[in-house]
Design a protein around this motif. Structure first.
Motif, PDB file in Angstrom:
ATOM      1  N   GLU A 143       0.837  -1.208   0.000  1.00 16.09           N
ATOM      2  CA  GLU A 143       0.000   0.000   0.000  1.00 16.09           C
ATOM      3  C   GLU A 143       0.868   1.253   0.000  1.00 16.09           C
ATOM      4  OE1 GLU A 143      -3.251  -0.038  -0.553  1.00 16.09           O
ATOM      5  OE2 GLU A 143      -3.029  -2.209  -0.686  1.00 16.09           O
ATOM      6  N   ARG A 144       2.032   1.205   0.681  1.00 15.15           N
ATOM      7  CA  ARG A 144       2.966   2.336   0.648  1.00 15.15           C
ATOM      8  C   ARG A 144       3.424   2.586  -0.783  1.00 15.15           C
ATOM      9  NH1 ARG A 144       7.300   0.475   4.836  1.00 15.15           N
ATOM     10  NH2 ARG A 144       5.780  -0.911   5.745  1.00 15.15           N
ATOM     11  N   ALA A 145       3.745   1.500  -1.494  1.00 14.89           N
ATOM     12  CA  ALA A 145       4.187   1.630  -2.882  1.00 14.89           C
ATOM     13  C   ALA A 145       3.089   2.248  -3.741  1.00 14.89           C
ATOM     14  CB  ALA A 145       4.591   0.263  -3.433  1.00 14.89           C
ATOM     15  N   ILE A 146       1.854   1.798  -3.550  1.00 18.56           N
ATOM     16  CA  ILE A 146       0.719   2.338  -4.309  1.00 18.56           C
ATOM     17  C   ILE A 146       0.591   3.839  -4.065  1.00 18.56           C
ATOM     18  CG2 ILE A 146      -1.813   2.337  -4.484  1.00 18.56           C
ATOM     19  CD1 ILE A 146      -0.565  -0.070  -5.885  1.00 18.56           C
ATOM     20  N   GLU A 147       0.604   4.251  -2.811  1.00 13.69           N
ATOM     21  CA  GLU A 147       0.448   5.675  -2.481  1.00 13.69           C
ATOM     22  C   GLU A 147       1.606   6.507  -3.006  1.00 13.69           C
ATOM     23  OE1 GLU A 147      -2.257   7.142  -1.388  1.00 13.69           O
ATOM     24  OE2 GLU A 147      -3.240   5.204  -1.285  1.00 13.69           O
ATOM     25  N   CYS A 148       2.806   5.961  -2.954  1.00 10.24           N
ATOM     26  CA  CYS A 148       3.989   6.665  -3.458  1.00 10.24           C
ATOM     27  C   CYS A 148       3.866   6.876  -4.967  1.00 10.24           C
ATOM     28  CB  CYS A 148       5.240   5.860  -3.106  1.00 10.24           C
ATOM     29  SG  CYS A 148       6.783   6.693  -3.483  1.00 10.24           S
ATOM     30  N   ILE A 149       3.496   5.840  -5.685  1.00 14.12           N
ATOM     31  CA  ILE A 149       3.322   5.948  -7.138  1.00 14.12           C
ATOM     32  C   ILE A 149       2.219   6.948  -7.469  1.00 14.12           C
ATOM     33  CG2 ILE A 149       2.571   4.728  -9.222  1.00 14.12           C
ATOM     34  CD1 ILE A 149       4.016   2.215  -8.011  1.00 14.12           C
ATOM     35  N   LYS A 150       1.100   6.863  -6.775  1.00 13.32           N
ATOM     36  CA  LYS A 150      -0.005   7.793  -7.029  1.00 13.32           C
ATOM     37  C   LYS A 150       0.437   9.236  -6.823  1.00 13.32           C
ATOM     38  CE  LYS A 150      -4.065   4.992  -5.926  1.00 13.32           C
ATOM     39  NZ  LYS A 150      -5.202   4.873  -4.990  1.00 13.32           N
ATOM     40  N   HIS A 151       1.198   9.461  -5.763  1.00  9.95           N
ATOM     41  CA  HIS A 151       1.652  10.819  -5.466  1.00  9.95           C
ATOM     42  C   HIS A 151       2.518  11.367  -6.598  1.00  9.95           C
ATOM     43  CE1 HIS A 151       3.264  14.286  -3.399  1.00  9.95           C
ATOM     44  NE2 HIS A 151       4.475  13.844  -3.663  1.00  9.95           N
ATOM     45  N   PHE A 152       3.496  10.598  -7.016  1.00  3.50           N
ATOM     46  CA  PHE A 152       4.448  11.107  -7.994  1.00  3.50           C
ATOM     47  C   PHE A 152       3.938  11.043  -9.433  1.00  3.50           C
ATOM     48  CE2 PHE A 152       7.289  10.547  -4.385  1.00  3.50           C
ATOM     49  CZ  PHE A 152       7.944  11.770  -4.411  1.00  3.50           C
ATOM     50  N   GLU A 153       3.103  10.091  -9.762  1.00  4.51           N
ATOM     51  CA  GLU A 153       2.563  10.010 -11.123  1.00  4.51           C
ATOM     52  C   GLU A 153       1.397  10.964 -11.315  1.00  4.51           C
ATOM     53  OE1 GLU A 153       3.529   8.469 -13.866  1.00  4.51           O
ATOM     54  OE2 GLU A 153       5.195   7.443 -12.907  1.00  4.51           O
ATOM     55  N   GLY A 154       0.544  11.061 -10.314  1.00  2.00           N
ATOM     56  CA  GLY A 154      -0.672  11.832 -10.475  1.00  2.00           C
ATOM     57  C   GLY A 154      -1.612  11.128 -11.441  1.00  2.00           C
ATOM     58  N   MET A 155      -2.809  11.593 -11.490  1.00  2.00           N
ATOM     59  CA  MET A 155      -3.821  11.022 -12.379  1.00  2.00           C
ATOM     60  C   MET A 155      -3.648  11.650 -13.757  1.00  2.00           C
ATOM     61  SD  MET A 155      -6.327   8.888 -12.349  1.00  2.00           S
ATOM     62  CE  MET A 155      -7.901   8.565 -13.112  1.00  2.00           C
ATOM     63  N   HIS A 156      -3.375  10.830 -14.763  1.00  2.00           N
ATOM     64  CA  HIS A 156      -3.145  11.320 -16.124  1.00  2.00           C
ATOM     65  C   HIS A 156      -4.475  11.620 -16.811  1.00  2.00           C
ATOM     66  CE1 HIS A 156       0.787   9.846 -15.182  1.00  2.00           C
ATOM     67  NE2 HIS A 156       1.263  10.132 -16.377  1.00  2.00           N
TER      68      HIS A 156
END
Length: 158
Positions: free
Chosen positions: A25-38
């Protein structure tokens, strides 16, 4: 925790809350933060940075729920790909989500990355090599360095 003390937020969660989540879940949140919703203007990148491949029927304006499911599916596939690296598999999968698995594992004429070579040798002192994945067109990008530091802090298990 150095990066978490910066109180970076991923979605609506504070970094302190993120550090208390299970590693996946940490990985998911980290990716979401840095990628953002395209958005549709970023197509063929959809959701949280998934590149739509030929034959995939993905909407450029998918919902956050659809994007979350796609991200989880992609990250699970990468975790399986890197499963031979044990406790480093999630960290490597998270990095590969951003830079591509081929850049780490090699492909065709491209050799394995130095990061993978170091891990293959049994050395887990990878900070310096992991941080090298902070460049775009040979130029160090501060936001990518921050992302790598946050990934290490949240996902690296000594």
């Amino acid at each position: 925790m150095l990066v978490c003390s910066l109180m970076i937020t991923a979605g609506s969660l504070s970094a302190q809350v993120i550090s208390e989540l299970p590693p996946f879940e940490r990985a998911i949140e980290c990716i979401k933060h840095f990628e953002g919703m395209h958005s549709a203007k970023h197509y063929p990148y959809v959701g949280y940075g998934h590149k739509a491949l030929p034959g995939e029927n993905l909407s450029a304006d998918m919902t956050e729920e659809e994007a979350d499911r796609l991200l989880r599916s992609d990250l699970m596939k990468l975790c399986k790909l890197f499963s031979g690296y044990g406790k480093d598999s999630l960290l490597l999968a998270t990095l590969a989500y951003n830079v591509g698995a081929y850049r780490l594992l090699g492909y065709g004429d491209r050799p394995k990355s130095r990061l993978i070579q170091i891990l293959d040798e049994g050395d887990r002192n990878i900070y310096r090599e992991y941080i090298t994945f902070r460049k775009y067109k040979e130029k160090a990008i501060p936001s990518l360095e921050l992302r790598r530091r946050m990934e290490l802090e949240l996902l690296y298990i000594p």
